[in-house]
Design a protein around this motif. Structure first.
Motif, mmCIF file in Angstrom:
data_model
loop_
_atom_site.group_PDB
_atom_site.id
_atom_site.type_symbol
_atom_site.label_atom_id
_atom_site.label_comp_id
_atom_site.label_asym_id
_atom_site.label_seq_id
_atom_site.Cartn_x
_atom_site.Cartn_y
_atom_site.Cartn_z
ATOM 1 N N CYS A 129 0.713 -1.160 -0.135
ATOM 2 C CA CYS A 129 0.162 -0.053 -0.043
ATOM 3 C C CYS A 129 0.879 1.431 0.108
ATOM 4 N N ASN A 130 1.954 1.325 0.640
ATOM 5 C CA ASN A 130 2.949 2.473 0.653
ATOM 6 C C ASN A 130 3.608 2.587 -0.875
ATOM 7 N N LEU A 131 3.659 1.522 -1.370
ATOM 8 C CA LEU A 131 4.321 1.637 -2.813
ATOM 9 C C LEU A 131 3.172 2.245 -3.830
ATOM 10 N N SER A 132 1.829 1.694 -3.417
ATOM 11 C CA SER A 132 0.697 2.224 -4.178
ATOM 12 C C SER A 132 0.528 3.403 -3.983
ATOM 13 N N ASP A 133 0.483 3.973 -2.807
ATOM 14 C CA ASP A 133 0.090 5.287 -2.456
ATOM 15 C C ASP A 133 1.191 6.526 -2.888
ATOM 16 N N ASN A 134 2.420 5.840 -3.220
ATOM 17 C CA ASN A 134 3.574 6.877 -3.879
ATOM 18 C C ASN A 134 3.651 6.311 -5.056
ATOM 19 N N TYR A 135 3.065 5.663 -5.902
ATOM 20 C CA TYR A 135 3.183 5.197 -7.240
ATOM 21 C C TYR A 135 3.392 6.348 -8.049
ATOM 22 N N SER A 136 2.758 7.471 -7.994
ATOM 23 C CA SER A 136 3.130 8.614 -9.018
ATOM 24 C C SER A 136 4.247 9.071 -8.736
ATOM 25 N N LYS A 137 4.628 9.125 -7.651
ATOM 26 C CA LYS A 137 6.188 9.673 -7.307
ATOM 27 C C LYS A 137 7.331 8.672 -8.163
ATOM 28 N N LEU A 138 7.060 7.224 -7.894
ATOM 29 C CA LEU A 138 8.031 6.422 -8.369
ATOM 30 C C LEU A 138 7.830 6.449 -9.876
ATOM 31 N N LYS A 139 6.654 6.592 -10.556
ATOM 32 C CA LYS A 139 6.409 6.843 -11.810
ATOM 33 C C LYS A 139 7.015 7.921 -12.437
ATOM 34 N N ASN A 140 6.987 8.899 -11.747
ATOM 35 C CA ASN A 140 7.605 10.476 -12.142
ATOM 36 C C ASN A 140 8.925 10.418 -12.154
ATOM 37 N N ALA A 141 9.546 9.430 -11.357
ATOM 38 C CA ALA A 141 11.072 9.276 -11.430
ATOM 39 C C ALA A 141 11.605 7.939 -12.309
ATOM 40 N N GLY A 142 10.435 7.713 -13.031
ATOM 41 C CA GLY A 142 10.842 6.923 -14.297
ATOM 42 C C GLY A 142 10.772 5.303 -13.908
ATOM 43 N N PHE A 143 10.207 4.914 -12.768
ATOM 44 C CA PHE A 143 10.269 3.614 -12.696
ATOM 45 C C PHE A 143 8.808 3.090 -12.928
ATOM 46 N N GLN A 144 9.076 1.613 -13.553
ATOM 47 C CA GLN A 144 7.936 0.733 -13.482
ATOM 48 C C GLN A 144 8.158 -0.230 -12.258
ATOM 49 N N LEU A 145 7.114 -0.752 -11.679
ATOM 50 C CA LEU A 145 7.019 -1.518 -10.416
ATOM 51 C C LEU A 145 6.508 -2.809 -10.567
ATOM 52 N N LEU A 146 7.002 -3.882 -9.887
ATOM 53 C CA LEU A 146 6.634 -5.090 -10.000
ATOM 54 C C LEU A 146 6.727 -5.849 -8.644
ATOM 55 N N GLY A 147 5.367 -6.631 -8.080
ATOM 56 C CA GLY A 147 5.757 -7.171 -6.811
ATOM 57 C C GLY A 147 5.562 -8.714 -7.143
ATOM 58 N N ILE A 148 6.483 -9.535 -6.256
ATOM 59 C CA ILE A 148 6.532 -10.826 -6.442
ATOM 60 C C ILE A 148 6.466 -11.745 -5.205
ATOM 61 N N SER A 149 5.525 -12.714 -5.130
ATOM 62 C CA SER A 149 5.594 -13.556 -3.804
ATOM 63 C C SER A 149 5.291 -14.967 -4.155
ATOM 64 N N GLY A 150 5.208 -15.828 -3.747
ATOM 65 C CA GLY A 150 4.820 -17.511 -3.849
ATOM 66 C C GLY A 150 3.578 -17.666 -3.736
ATOM 67 N N ASP A 151 2.646 -16.769 -3.641
ATOM 68 C CA ASP A 151 1.105 -17.059 -3.712
ATOM 69 C C ASP A 151 0.747 -17.314 -5.163
ATOM 70 N N THR A 152 -0.565 -18.112 -4.997
ATOM 71 C CA THR A 152 -1.209 -18.279 -6.375
ATOM 72 C C THR A 152 -1.797 -17.287 -6.880
ATOM 73 N N VAL A 153 -1.984 -17.563 -8.208
ATOM 74 C CA VAL A 153 -2.735 -16.370 -9.079
ATOM 75 C C VAL A 153 -3.990 -15.815 -8.432
ATOM 76 N N LYS A 154 -4.811 -17.012 -7.614
ATOM 77 C CA LYS A 154 -5.914 -16.409 -7.098
ATOM 78 C C LYS A 154 -5.571 -15.286 -5.766
ATOM 79 N N LYS A 155 -4.789 -15.746 -5.228
ATOM 80 C CA LYS A 155 -4.330 -14.897 -3.698
ATOM 81 C C LYS A 155 -3.893 -13.718 -4.311
ATOM 82 N N GLN A 156 -3.099 -13.458 -5.385
ATOM 83 C CA GLN A 156 -2.538 -12.239 -5.782
ATOM 84 C C GLN A 156 -3.739 -11.440 -6.436
#
Length: 149
Positions: A49-76
């Motif tokens: 949520c912190n990354l989501s709340d600050n997504y525009s700042k990260l995007k404005n800094a030129g970043f794309q973002l990807l989260g990864i865990s060992g969860d199932t597609v359904k849980k994600q």
């Protein structure tokens, strides 16, 4: 564990919508990949949520973002939908990507030892070279940690 100077490993993963995401599709832009232990758990939720709340700042800094865990597609999918994240989450049930980055490690909690994902953030430049590894991620200020020089 992947370190500064290493190239972005080639990988393929399934996102929350069942679509294939490949490292080659992510090339050419600055990239943040954050690994988290489990979707919809308190600390992981605070970080995502912190990354989501600050997504525009990260995007404005030129970043794309990807989260990864060992969860199932359904849980994600549930996690992604519940919080309306503006970035993809990869379901890495077989730990293919997790192992390529070296974040599946021995952990200790309350004296108990077990294997799990170590919360880690990797930052890559436009050429796919790792420029920073944040091993001590502070969930409440994850975006600030990334943006500090």
């Amino acid at each position: 564990m992947l370190k500064v100077g290493d190239k972005l490993p080639e990988f393929e993963g399934i996102n929350q919508d069942g679509k294939t995401i490949t490292s080659s599709k992510l090339a050419g832009k600055k990239l943040i990949i954050f690994f988290y232990p489990q979707a919809n758990t308190p600390t992981c939720t605070v970080e995502a949520c912190n990354l989501s709340d600050n997504y525009s700042k990260l995007k404005n800094a030129g970043f794309q973002l990807l989260g990864i865990s060992g969860d199932t597609v359904k849980k994600q999918k549930n996690f992604h939908s519940k919080f309306s994240f503006p970035y993809d989450l990869i379901a890495d049930e077989n730990h293919d990507v997790i192992n390529k980055f070296g974040v599946w490690q021995e952990k200790k909690t309350f004296g108990k030892t077990y294997m799990g994902i170590v919360r880690t953030t990797f930052i890559f430049d436009e050429n796919g070279v790792c420029t920073r590894v944040i091993e001590k991620v502070t969930s409440k200020t994850a975006a600030e940690q990334i943006l500090e020089k």
